[in-house]
Motif scaffolding. Structure first.
Motif, PDB file in Angstrom:
ATOM      1  N   SER A  62       0.883  -1.192   0.071  1.00  0.00           N
ATOM      2  CA  SER A  62      -0.004   0.141   0.035  1.00  0.00           C
ATOM      3  C   SER A  62       0.782   1.260   0.124  1.00  0.00           C
ATOM      4  CB  SER A  62      -0.990   0.047   1.218  1.00  0.00           C
ATOM      5  OG  SER A  62      -1.439   1.219   1.420  1.00  0.00           O
ATOM      6  N   TRP A  63       0.602   2.084  -0.889  1.00  0.00           N
ATOM      7  CA  TRP A  63       1.709   3.339  -1.166  1.00  0.00           C
ATOM      8  C   TRP A  63       1.329   4.276   0.015  1.00  0.00           C
ATOM      9  CZ3 TRP A  63       5.814   3.769  -3.843  1.00  0.00           C
ATOM     10  CH2 TRP A  63       5.907   3.013  -4.840  1.00  0.00           C
ATOM     11  N   ILE A  64       0.007   4.173   0.492  1.00  0.00           N
ATOM     12  CA  ILE A  64      -0.205   5.340   1.457  1.00  0.00           C
ATOM     13  C   ILE A  64       0.527   4.603   2.803  1.00  0.00           C
ATOM     14  CG2 ILE A  64      -2.207   6.085   2.978  1.00  0.00           C
ATOM     15  CD1 ILE A  64      -4.006   5.832   0.561  1.00  0.00           C
ATOM     16  N   ALA A  65       0.342   3.568   3.279  1.00  0.00           N
ATOM     17  CA  ALA A  65       0.948   3.001   4.438  1.00  0.00           C
ATOM     18  C   ALA A  65       2.563   2.890   4.281  1.00  0.00           C
ATOM     19  CB  ALA A  65       0.683   1.594   4.656  1.00  0.00           C
ATOM     20  N   TRP A  66       2.877   2.992   3.107  1.00  0.00           N
ATOM     21  CA  TRP A  66       4.611   3.045   2.868  1.00  0.00           C
ATOM     22  C   TRP A  66       4.871   4.543   3.264  1.00  0.00           C
ATOM     23  CZ3 TRP A  66       7.995   5.260  -0.359  1.00  0.00           C
ATOM     24  CH2 TRP A  66       9.324   4.880  -0.250  1.00  0.00           C
ATOM     25  N   VAL A  67       4.187   5.439   2.475  1.00  0.00           N
ATOM     26  CA  VAL A  67       4.370   6.504   2.801  1.00  0.00           C
ATOM     27  C   VAL A  67       4.495   7.125   4.266  1.00  0.00           C
ATOM     28  CG1 VAL A  67       4.101   9.021   2.374  1.00  0.00           C
ATOM     29  CG2 VAL A  67       4.231   7.434   0.420  1.00  0.00           C
ATOM     30  N   ALA A  68       3.485   6.692   5.089  1.00  0.00           N
ATOM     31  CA  ALA A  68       3.123   6.976   6.373  1.00  0.00           C
ATOM     32  C   ALA A  68       4.496   6.386   7.112  1.00  0.00           C
ATOM     33  CB  ALA A  68       1.998   6.356   6.920  1.00  0.00           C
ATOM     34  N   LEU A  70       7.321   5.836   6.151  1.00  0.00           N
ATOM     35  CA  LEU A  70       8.867   6.630   5.842  1.00  0.00           C
ATOM     36  C   LEU A  70       8.378   7.967   6.506  1.00  0.00           C
ATOM     37  CD1 LEU A  70      10.791   6.806   3.627  1.00  0.00           C
ATOM     38  CD2 LEU A  70       9.540   8.123   2.211  1.00  0.00           C
ATOM     39  N   VAL A  71       7.270   8.566   6.753  1.00  0.00           N
ATOM     40  CA  VAL A  71       7.201   9.706   7.479  1.00  0.00           C
ATOM     41  C   VAL A  71       7.413   9.369   8.794  1.00  0.00           C
ATOM     42  CG1 VAL A  71       5.650  11.548   8.386  1.00  0.00           C
ATOM     43  CG2 VAL A  71       5.893  10.980   6.047  1.00  0.00           C
ATOM     44  N   TRP A  72       7.181   8.533   9.472  1.00  0.00           N
ATOM     45  CA  TRP A  72       7.210   7.814  11.001  1.00  0.00           C
ATOM     46  C   TRP A  72       8.894   7.790  10.926  1.00  0.00           C
ATOM     47  CZ3 TRP A  72       5.648   2.704  13.272  1.00  0.00           C
ATOM     48  CH2 TRP A  72       5.717   2.903  14.608  1.00  0.00           C
ATOM     49  N   ALA A  73       9.331   6.915  10.217  1.00  0.00           N
ATOM     50  CA  ALA A  73      10.799   6.783  10.364  1.00  0.00           C
ATOM     51  C   ALA A  73      11.658   7.987  10.167  1.00  0.00           C
ATOM     52  CB  ALA A  73      11.382   5.772   9.170  1.00  0.00           C
ATOM     53  N   VAL A  74      11.334   8.886   9.619  1.00  0.00           N
ATOM     54  CA  VAL A  74      12.169  10.207   9.282  1.00  0.00           C
ATOM     55  C   VAL A  74      11.832  11.200  10.470  1.00  0.00           C
ATOM     56  CG1 VAL A  74      12.667  12.334   8.034  1.00  0.00           C
ATOM     57  CG2 VAL A  74      12.286   9.967   6.990  1.00  0.00           C
ATOM     58  N   THR A  75      10.694  11.292  11.041  1.00  0.00           N
ATOM     59  CA  THR A  75      10.549  12.389  12.022  1.00  0.00           C
ATOM     60  C   THR A  75       9.923  11.791  13.429  1.00  0.00           C
ATOM     61  OG1 THR A  75       8.027  12.050  11.554  1.00  0.00           O
ATOM     62  CG2 THR A  75       9.124  13.707  10.474  1.00  0.00           C
ATOM     63  N   GLY A  76      10.700  10.524  13.637  1.00  0.00           N
ATOM     64  CA  GLY A  76      10.461   9.991  15.127  1.00  0.00           C
ATOM     65  C   GLY A  76      10.641  10.437  16.049  1.00  0.00           C
ATOM     66  N   LYS A  77      11.994  11.184  16.095  1.00  0.00           N
ATOM     67  CA  LYS A  77      12.688  11.878  17.306  1.00  0.00           C
ATOM     68  C   LYS A  77      12.427  13.639  17.146  1.00  0.00           C
ATOM     69  CE  LYS A  77      16.052   8.657  18.775  1.00  0.00           C
ATOM     70  NZ  LYS A  77      17.256   8.296  19.267  1.00  0.00           N
ATOM     71  N   LEU A  78      11.688  13.833  16.082  1.00  0.00           N
ATOM     72  CA  LEU A  78      11.421  15.290  16.053  1.00  0.00           C
ATOM     73  C   LEU A  78      10.489  15.812  17.281  1.00  0.00           C
ATOM     74  CD1 LEU A  78      11.889  17.465  14.130  1.00  0.00           C
ATOM     75  CD2 LEU A  78       9.674  17.102  13.092  1.00  0.00           C
ATOM     76  N   SER A  79       9.690  15.121  17.754  1.00  0.00           N
ATOM     77  CA  SER A  79       8.835  15.789  18.924  1.00  0.00           C
ATOM     78  C   SER A  79       9.749  16.041  19.954  1.00  0.00           C
ATOM     79  CB  SER A  79       7.661  14.812  19.313  1.00  0.00           C
ATOM     80  OG  SER A  79       8.214  13.600  19.743  1.00  0.00           O
ATOM     81  N   ASN A  80      10.640  14.816  20.272  1.00  0.00           N
ATOM     82  CA  ASN A  80      11.681  15.032  21.455  1.00  0.00           C
ATOM     83  C   ASN A  80      12.453  16.606  21.137  1.00  0.00           C
ATOM     84  OD1 ASN A  80      10.529  13.055  22.511  1.00  0.00           O
ATOM     85  ND2 ASN A  80      12.362  11.715  22.096  1.00  0.00           N
TER      86      ASN A  80
END
Length: 92
Positions: A62-68, A70-80
């Protein structure tokens, strides 16, 4: 319909003429793109890398889940990082 048949014939002929080196390179490139969120999670977000890798297998369909992922992998520690700048308690 004739155009589709011509495309299928051309694709089949090109695939049959491919040598082993091309097929190996294509396979490695395909796997690298499929597991790109997992690879990026190892680089950016080690805390959730296992979860992302596990979800990456079915998400590739699923391209939608794959992109999600991808976003999670890149921005995982951004909130911290944002919480530290704002002097807030980090989100766990």
């Amino acid at each position: 319909m004739d155009t589709i048949n011509q495309f299928i014939v051309a694709f089949t002929e090109a695939w049959q003429q491919a040598d082993l080196l091309f097929l190996l390179g294509f396979g490695l490139l395909f796997l690298a793109v499929w597991f790109l969120p997992s690879l990026l999670a190892l680089a950016f977000n080690r805390q959730h890398a296992g979860k992302i890798a596990l979800l990456n297998i079915p998400a590739g369909f699923s391209w939608i889940a794959w992109v999600a992922l991808l976003v999670w992998a890149v921005t995982g520690k951004l909130s911290n990082k944002l919480a530290a700048k704002a002097r807030l308690k980090p989100v766990v």
